[in-house]
Design a protein around this motif. Structure first.
Motif, PDB file in Angstrom:
ATOM      1  N   MET A 165       0.932  -1.205  -0.127  1.00  0.00           N
ATOM      2  CA  MET A 165      -0.038  -0.127   0.083  1.00  0.00           C
ATOM      3  C   MET A 165       0.785   1.188   0.019  1.00  0.00           C
ATOM      4  N   THR A 166       0.553   2.121  -1.033  1.00  0.00           N
ATOM      5  CA  THR A 166       1.391   3.321  -0.915  1.00  0.00           C
ATOM      6  C   THR A 166       1.055   4.372   0.219  1.00  0.00           C
ATOM      7  N   PHE A 167       1.925   5.122   0.494  1.00  0.00           N
ATOM      8  CA  PHE A 167       1.946   6.013   1.640  1.00  0.00           C
ATOM      9  C   PHE A 167       0.723   6.990   1.292  1.00  0.00           C
ATOM     10  N   LYS A 168       0.700   7.452   0.008  1.00  0.00           N
ATOM     11  CA  LYS A 168      -0.482   8.458  -0.595  1.00  0.00           C
ATOM     12  C   LYS A 168      -1.898   7.644  -0.182  1.00  0.00           C
ATOM     13  N   LEU A 169      -2.021   6.519  -0.418  1.00  0.00           N
ATOM     14  CA  LEU A 169      -3.192   5.730  -0.067  1.00  0.00           C
ATOM     15  C   LEU A 169      -3.701   5.649   1.296  1.00  0.00           C
ATOM     16  N   GLN A 170      -2.366   5.336   2.394  1.00  0.00           N
ATOM     17  CA  GLN A 170      -2.562   5.323   3.594  1.00  0.00           C
ATOM     18  C   GLN A 170      -3.114   6.753   4.060  1.00  0.00           C
ATOM     19  N   MET A 171      -2.597   7.670   3.673  1.00  0.00           N
ATOM     20  CA  MET A 171      -3.034   8.945   4.078  1.00  0.00           C
ATOM     21  C   MET A 171      -4.561   9.393   3.604  1.00  0.00           C
ATOM     22  N   ILE A 172      -4.878   8.848   2.542  1.00  0.00           N
ATOM     23  CA  ILE A 172      -6.323   9.242   2.000  1.00  0.00           C
ATOM     24  C   ILE A 172      -7.080   8.310   2.761  1.00  0.00           C
ATOM     25  N   ILE A 173      -6.889   7.030   3.131  1.00  0.00           N
ATOM     26  CA  ILE A 173      -7.521   6.240   4.142  1.00  0.00           C
ATOM     27  C   ILE A 173      -7.722   6.809   5.527  1.00  0.00           C
ATOM     28  N   ALA A 174      -6.443   7.322   5.875  1.00  0.00           N
ATOM     29  CA  ALA A 174      -6.635   7.896   7.273  1.00  0.00           C
ATOM     30  C   ALA A 174      -7.445   9.140   7.239  1.00  0.00           C
ATOM     31  N   ALA A 175      -7.309  10.018   6.440  1.00  0.00           N
ATOM     32  CA  ALA A 175      -8.239  11.218   6.202  1.00  0.00           C
ATOM     33  C   ALA A 175      -9.607  10.890   6.266  1.00  0.00           C
ATOM     34  N   LEU A 176     -10.123   9.905   5.594  1.00  0.00           N
ATOM     35  CA  LEU A 176     -11.350   9.482   5.373  1.00  0.00           C
ATOM     36  C   LEU A 176     -11.790   8.866   7.100  1.00  0.00           C
ATOM     37  N   ILE A 177     -11.059   8.037   7.483  1.00  0.00           N
ATOM     38  CA  ILE A 177     -11.549   7.375   8.608  1.00  0.00           C
ATOM     39  C   ILE A 177     -11.621   8.570   9.734  1.00  0.00           C
ATOM     40  N   LEU A 178     -10.682   9.487   9.675  1.00  0.00           N
ATOM     41  CA  LEU A 178     -10.754  10.749  10.785  1.00  0.00           C
ATOM     42  C   LEU A 178     -11.843  11.685  10.394  1.00  0.00           C
ATOM     43  N   PHE A 179     -12.271  11.796   9.278  1.00  0.00           N
ATOM     44  CA  PHE A 179     -13.428  12.519   8.714  1.00  0.00           C
ATOM     45  C   PHE A 179     -14.751  11.746   9.470  1.00  0.00           C
ATOM     46  N   GLY A 180     -14.763  10.408   9.048  1.00  0.00           N
ATOM     47  CA  GLY A 180     -15.995   9.688   9.670  1.00  0.00           C
ATOM     48  C   GLY A 180     -16.026   9.697  11.055  1.00  0.00           C
ATOM     49  N   LEU A 181     -15.063   9.499  11.782  1.00  0.00           N
ATOM     50  CA  LEU A 181     -14.986   9.570  13.420  1.00  0.00           C
ATOM     51  C   LEU A 181     -15.178  11.218  13.733  1.00  0.00           C
ATOM     52  N   ALA A 182     -14.630  12.188  13.368  1.00  0.00           N
ATOM     53  CA  ALA A 182     -15.251  13.623  13.640  1.00  0.00           C
ATOM     54  C   ALA A 182     -16.982  13.668  13.171  1.00  0.00           C
ATOM     55  N   GLY A 183     -17.270  13.109  12.271  1.00  0.00           N
ATOM     56  CA  GLY A 183     -18.728  13.037  11.952  1.00  0.00           C
ATOM     57  C   GLY A 183     -19.550  12.553  13.132  1.00  0.00           C
ATOM     58  N   ILE A 184     -19.194  11.383  13.568  1.00  0.00           N
ATOM     59  CA  ILE A 184     -19.665  10.478  14.541  1.00  0.00           C
ATOM     60  C   ILE A 184     -19.812  11.347  15.886  1.00  0.00           C
ATOM     61  N   LEU A 185     -18.658  11.902  16.296  1.00  0.00           N
ATOM     62  CA  LEU A 185     -18.291  12.850  17.565  1.00  0.00           C
ATOM     63  C   LEU A 185     -19.448  14.072  17.300  1.00  0.00           C
ATOM     64  N   TYR A 186     -19.674  14.475  16.047  1.00  0.00           N
ATOM     65  CA  TYR A 186     -20.510  15.587  15.925  1.00  0.00           C
ATOM     66  C   TYR A 186     -21.866  15.183  16.121  1.00  0.00           C
ATOM     67  N   TYR A 187     -22.302  14.128  15.626  1.00  0.00           N
ATOM     68  CA  TYR A 187     -23.587  13.522  15.926  1.00  0.00           C
ATOM     69  C   TYR A 187     -23.788  13.371  17.236  1.00  0.00           C
ATOM     70  N   ILE A 188     -22.906  12.789  18.059  1.00  0.00           N
ATOM     71  CA  ILE A 188     -23.191  12.539  19.593  1.00  0.00           C
ATOM     72  C   ILE A 188     -23.121  13.738  20.143  1.00  0.00           C
ATOM     73  N   ARG A 189     -22.574  14.691  19.913  1.00  0.00           N
ATOM     74  CA  ARG A 189     -22.377  16.159  20.394  1.00  0.00           C
ATOM     75  C   ARG A 189     -23.554  16.763  20.292  1.00  0.00           C
ATOM     76  N   LYS A 190     -24.361  16.654  19.090  1.00  0.00           N
ATOM     77  CA  LYS A 190     -25.565  17.331  18.973  1.00  0.00           C
ATOM     78  C   LYS A 190     -26.781  16.487  19.354  1.00  0.00           C
ATOM     79  N   LYS A 191     -26.556  15.394  20.029  1.00  0.00           N
ATOM     80  CA  LYS A 191     -27.575  14.603  20.537  1.00  0.00           C
ATOM     81  C   LYS A 191     -28.409  13.867  19.392  1.00  0.00           C
ATOM     82  N   ARG A 192     -27.889  13.535  18.189  1.00  0.00           N
ATOM     83  CA  ARG A 192     -28.467  12.775  17.136  1.00  0.00           C
ATOM     84  C   ARG A 192     -28.076  11.255  17.077  1.00  0.00           C
ATOM     85  N   LEU A 193     -27.210  11.085  17.813  1.00  0.00           N
ATOM     86  CA  LEU A 193     -26.819   9.852  18.055  1.00  0.00           C
ATOM     87  C   LEU A 193     -26.229   9.318  19.456  1.00  0.00           C
ATOM     88  N   GLU A 194     -26.730   8.277  19.949  1.00  0.00           N
ATOM     89  CA  GLU A 194     -26.441   8.130  21.246  1.00  0.00           C
ATOM     90  C   GLU A 194     -25.080   7.197  21.447  1.00  0.00           C
TER      91      GLU A 194
END
Length: 125
Positions: A1-30
């Motif tokens: 796996m190339t370094f560029k692909l690793q960074m893209i996957i990491a960015a997508l996962i971090l973006f997804g985790l940030a979205g989950i935390l946002y929904y938890i904070r806004k009380k839209r997800l328990e």
């Protein structure tokens, strides 16, 4: 796996985790439902940054290919999520049934009290 692909996957996962935390904070997800997603996100980040870890785990589990292990773990995670949602749905259905029964009893009680109040008004006049 190339370094560029690793960074893209990491960015997508971090973006997804940030979205989950946002929904938890806004009380839209328990939190109790989001914990499994957070756990999987962190696990995928670990797999992303340490690809040899995936190979080692696959070898320890006796799985021929790391890709097969990832598909197997994804399948297990999907089953876990479906079970969790089924339990939550069952609890919600039971609660809804009890609430409907209580509402029915309260409506019956209101009707009885209104009849008594109407009879008292008629007798008092």
């Amino acid at each position: 796996m190339t370094f560029k692909l690793q960074m893209i996957i990491a960015a997508l996962i971090l973006f997804g985790l940030a979205g989950i935390l946002y929904y938890i904070r806004k009380k839209r997800l328990e939190l109790k439902y989001a914990l499994s997603w957070i756990f999987v996100g962190i696990l995928v980040l670990i797999f992303d940054f340490i690809p040899s870890f995936v190979t080692w785990i696959a070898k320890v589990m006796g799985i021929a290919s790391p890709v097969n292990m990832i598909f197997f773990l994804g399948f297990c995670f999907s089953l876990f999520i479906m079970f969790t949602i089924t339990v939550a749905l069952s609890i919600t259905a039971s609660s809804t049934k009890r609430l409907n029964q209580k509402i029915g009893l309260l409506e019956k009680r209101i009707i009885i009290l209104e009849k008594k109040l109407g009879e008292e008004e008629e007798n008092g006049k």
